[in-house]
Scaffold this active site. Sequence first.
Site, PDB file in Angstrom:
ATOM      1  N   LYS A 256       1.052  -1.287   0.149  1.00  0.00           N
ATOM      2  CA  LYS A 256      -0.062   0.056  -0.076  1.00  0.00           C
ATOM      3  C   LYS A 256       0.766   1.010  -0.079  1.00  0.00           C
ATOM      4  O   LYS A 256       0.830   2.028  -0.390  1.00  0.00           O
ATOM      5  CB  LYS A 256      -1.101  -0.186   1.539  1.00  0.00           C
ATOM      6  CG  LYS A 256      -1.493   1.271   1.099  1.00  0.00           C
ATOM      7  CD  LYS A 256      -3.133   1.111   0.420  1.00  0.00           C
ATOM      8  CE  LYS A 256      -4.409   2.424   0.255  1.00  0.00           C
ATOM      9  NZ  LYS A 256      -4.611   2.663  -0.829  1.00  0.00           N
ATOM     10  N   ARG A 257       1.716   1.087   0.670  1.00  0.00           N
ATOM     11  CA  ARG A 257       2.688   2.341   0.472  1.00  0.00           C
ATOM     12  C   ARG A 257       3.175   2.532  -0.592  1.00  0.00           C
ATOM     13  O   ARG A 257       3.940   3.734  -1.165  1.00  0.00           O
ATOM     14  CB  ARG A 257       4.262   1.477   1.690  1.00  0.00           C
ATOM     15  CG  ARG A 257       3.731   2.682   2.936  1.00  0.00           C
ATOM     16  CD  ARG A 257       4.607   2.313   4.308  1.00  0.00           C
ATOM     17  NE  ARG A 257       5.078   1.115   4.074  1.00  0.00           N
ATOM     18  CZ  ARG A 257       5.926   0.030   4.302  1.00  0.00           C
ATOM     19  NH1 ARG A 257       6.651   0.277   3.768  1.00  0.00           N
ATOM     20  NH2 ARG A 257       5.374  -1.295   4.100  1.00  0.00           N
TER      21      ARG A 257
END
Length: 487
Positions: A256-257
């Site tokens: 997600k980062r």
Amino acid sequence: MNYDCVRTRFAPSPTGYMHVGNLRTALYGYLTARSTGGKMILRIEDTDQERFVEGALDIIYNTLKDTGLTWDEGPDIGGPYGPYVQSERMSIYKEYALKLIESGHAYYCFCDKDRLEELRVLQKASGQAPKYDKHCLHLSKEEIQAKLDAGIPYVIRQNIPTTGTTTFHDEIFGDITVENNTLDDQVLIKTDGMPTYNFANVVDDHLMEITHVIRGNEYLSSAPKYNLLYEAFGWEIPKYIHTPPVMKDATHKLSKRNGDASYQDLIEKGYLKEAILNYILLLGWSPKGDQEIFTLQEMIENFHIEGISKSPAIFDPQKLRYINGEYIRKLTPEEFHEKALPWIRKGVSKADVDTHLIAQVLQARCEVLEDIPEQLDFIDTLPVYSNELYISKKMKTNEETSLEALKAALPVLEAIPEAEFDVEHIHAALFDLIAKLGVKNGYMLWPVRVAVSGKQFTPGGGIEICAMLGKEESLARIHKGIEQLTK
Ligand code: GLU
């Protein structure tokens, strides 16, 4: 197993956004079903209540619907093997766990947290891998009953053989053999009565008659334990297809980062759903020929499980951009205008611009809608620019020639009536002038582009930009260019 009817399933947990790896699992499951005339089942795996995220179910449904990955049985449409939501199947898991207890393949465990922690610490200190020590396996029937009657919390554990090996076959990874004594007596039913994923997936895949289990390879190491469960029940083992992980680079998983790990992130950035799906198809799967752009129907016609790769798939943003660009080019001008308009409006607040013309110019050049606003950053206001922009080796222009060209262009543009200030008329007027002066196109068009945009790289050339800006603003900018070059 008789594969007269292939049955695949997509079994997401409602834990948040739709990772591209999840969508890929859904796609491969869908394609396996559709390419064989089989059935695709949607099952919601929500037994881990702590990980449940509000809204996650909508994300699952919307993403599948958006991308056209239809299912034949599922929570919303029902089917002969329902319910399709694991939290609604609780009594089923308990019943099957009790069967395993009866046959000696599972047992009650009453160990509390403290004992398990103590065991873990001791094992760690002596360099052993953490593993339950079968402490409760030896409780007598009476002891067990007494504890149950006293309401002592318990879990049900799988009773893994302590000797021998278990071999497991995966369609992609081949045969994998593990020593049974390396496997932990995993929990099947938790203290809250919920099954673990490791138990529920086996029971459900069997009861729902799934023939091909397609999922991420994070489950590969648990597969021997699943095989032991199938064997304990005397059930046929489905075909396993574990897909390689999606990586950001050689050592990092896409997360997600990274900002582009989920379907939603990509949609928000202005990727088209068809392009995302097409890219995801190629993320760890190779077609037989050279074709790279596939409609969903073509994917169905071309898909084959053997094309799935063993090695990790590296997420390549450049490739995704390229594929997205191809899909943008395939849209009709109207479709593109509709999709591009919100992005054009992010970059341009002037009300009287011709967004259709802007979209038309962008469609040939744009790879991702997200790029649009910054490509148009010169429209509302002319950026401050240096005269060096007028110097182009390629166009053979410098400040002097540019000044001459702009001075010549000004009256010609002024002569075009406001209502006719469009690409066609501007083009005719400037090319007429170019012919009259006997100069190269670039001699005229390069300085016009710099003057009206203040930039070296723009979507479209000077003619299109003049048409986008309208007569008054174009002339004002050319005046400004002349002024700036005269100083
Ligand atoms: N519920 C699991 C997950 O979302 C799916 C695993 C499977 O497909 O068996 O990771």
